[in-house]
Scaffold this motif. Structure first.
Motif, mmCIF file in Angstrom:
data_model
loop_
_atom_site.group_PDB
_atom_site.id
_atom_site.type_symbol
_atom_site.label_atom_id
_atom_site.label_comp_id
_atom_site.label_asym_id
_atom_site.label_seq_id
_atom_site.Cartn_x
_atom_site.Cartn_y
_atom_site.Cartn_z
ATOM 1 N N VAL A 154 89.568 44.862 47.290
ATOM 2 C CA VAL A 154 88.740 45.538 48.289
ATOM 3 C C VAL A 154 87.483 44.716 48.560
ATOM 4 O O VAL A 154 87.065 44.564 49.721
ATOM 5 C CB VAL A 154 88.380 46.967 47.826
ATOM 6 N N LEU A 155 86.889 44.150 47.506
ATOM 7 C CA LEU A 155 85.700 43.320 47.677
ATOM 8 C C LEU A 155 86.005 42.105 48.550
ATOM 9 O O LEU A 155 85.237 41.762 49.460
ATOM 10 C CB LEU A 155 85.170 42.869 46.313
ATOM 11 N N GLN B 3 96.301 41.897 40.702
ATOM 12 C CA GLN B 3 94.856 41.780 40.877
ATOM 13 C C GLN B 3 94.239 43.171 40.952
ATOM 14 O O GLN B 3 94.812 44.077 41.551
ATOM 15 C CB GLN B 3 94.583 41.004 42.172
ATOM 16 N N LYS B 4 93.056 43.344 40.353
ATOM 17 C CA LYS B 4 92.406 44.646 40.380
ATOM 18 C C LYS B 4 92.131 45.082 41.814
ATOM 19 O O LYS B 4 91.754 44.276 42.658
ATOM 20 C CB LYS B 4 91.077 44.604 39.617
ATOM 21 N N VAL C 103 99.066 36.805 42.395
ATOM 22 C CA VAL C 103 100.290 36.856 41.595
ATOM 23 C C VAL C 103 100.469 38.277 41.059
ATOM 24 O O VAL C 103 99.525 38.889 40.571
ATOM 25 C CB VAL C 103 100.219 35.874 40.406
ATOM 26 N N THR C 104 101.692 38.775 41.153
ATOM 27 C CA THR C 104 102.046 40.081 40.594
ATOM 28 C C THR C 104 103.120 39.862 39.536
ATOM 29 O O THR C 104 104.092 39.143 39.773
ATOM 30 C CB THR C 104 102.590 41.020 41.685
#
Length: 186
Positions: free
Chosen positions: A22-23, A16-17, A93-94
């Motif tokens: 952070v958001l 995930q970006k 998910v990574t």
């Protein structure tokens, strides 16, 4: 990625970006605090009604001394937001692609397949799919476990050569090219 010797590391990791994470990490606790404060204000307003359900808890919140009531509502809302952040982090998910393996990780679960057996990795709406060389789904990570067919059943069907695809209100299936063992001499 490079290591200290300057040699190229063959692992590629997709997740995930960071800006999205952070958001979520900042936004959910902040939203929770606002909701907690709004619920406190709603309780104060509702306590003035001539009749209301759950009169005892509403009056307890409305009659709580200030600034304690405001602080407690903000803290409880923030904690609820933090719980949502932890749930989101656990659900991300990574995907790690190395020379020899493709691995997906979500929470405490890890799935891995030999890279030579993989023909593609792609996002299909709310699912991450690792596709095999015969068209079968080797790994399907679903974001929505509330679907009609859970991911465990999807993987079992995929092993049998049937791939299930969701659209808005229907599920479709297709057969994959199944492994045919060579004929043994008699």
């Amino acid at each position: 990625m490079t290591d200290r010797d300057g040699d190229r590391d063959s692992a590629i990791t997709v997740r995930q970006k960071t800006s999205d994470r952070v958001l979520v990490a900042a936004g959910f606790p902040l939203l929770g605090a606002v909701v907690g404060l709004l619920l406190k204000l709603l309780a104060e307003w509702a306590a003035s009604w001539p009749w209301l359900p759950w009169e005892g808890p509403v009056e307890l919140v409305a009659d709580a001394p200030e600034p304690t009531a405001t602080v407690v509502s903000l803290v409880l809302g923030t904690l609820a937001g933090v719980v949502l952040v932890l749930m989101a982090e656990h659900g991300y998910v990574t995907v790690t692609i190395k020379d020899e393996r493709v691995t997906t990780a979500r929470g405490d679960a890890t799935r891995s397949v030999p890279r030579i057996a993989v023909s593609g990795v792609f996002a299909d709406k709310k699912r991450l799919v690792v596709l095999g060389t015969r068209g079968e789904e080797l790994i399907a990570e679903c974001k929505n476990e509330g679907a009609d067919l859970p991911s465990v059943a999807r993987l079992a069907l995929a092993k049998l050569g049937v791939v299930v695809h969701d659209t808005d209100d229907r599920q479709w299936w297709r057969a994959t090219a199944r492994f045919q063992p060579s004929e043994s001499p008699e």
